[in-house]
Design a protein around this motif. Structure first.
Motif: not given
Length: 96
Positions: A38-59
């Motif tokens: 369930k994605p709603s149980e795994h929210i880890a943040g909100y970002y302006s761009t896909s690049e910011q979001c993906l970099m944070k996930g990889a980190g």
């Protein structure tokens, strides 16, 4: 003069309230994302761009204790009446 100042004040307020377009979903200690997750149980943040979001996930994967984790970023996600999330698109890697 008052109208100019009022206009500047109002425009400064709207600049600070821009909604993030991307939501990071992070699945700790999971090598892949289960279809039952369930994605709603795994929210880890909100970002302006896909690049910011993906970099944070990889980190987050890199810094995890196990070194294992999965993530994806959803664009323009909204909750529906049942509490689940619907996203316009999902990405899990940078596309060049």
């Amino acid at each position: 003069m008052r109208f100019v100042l009022l206009g500047l004040f109002i425009s400064s307020l709207t600049a600070c309230t821009q909604n993030p377009e991307w939501t990071l979903f992070y699945y700790a200690d999971e090598a892949s994302i289960s279809t039952a997750a369930k994605p709603s149980e795994h929210i880890a943040g909100y970002y302006s761009t896909s690049e910011q979001c993906l970099m944070k996930g990889a980190g987050m994967v890199k810094l995890s204790d196990s070194g294992v984790g999965s993530f994806q970023c959803g664009q323009q996600c909204v909750a529906n009446d049942t509490g689940s999330l619907t996203c316009q698109t999902f990405v899990d890697s940078l596309i060049f």
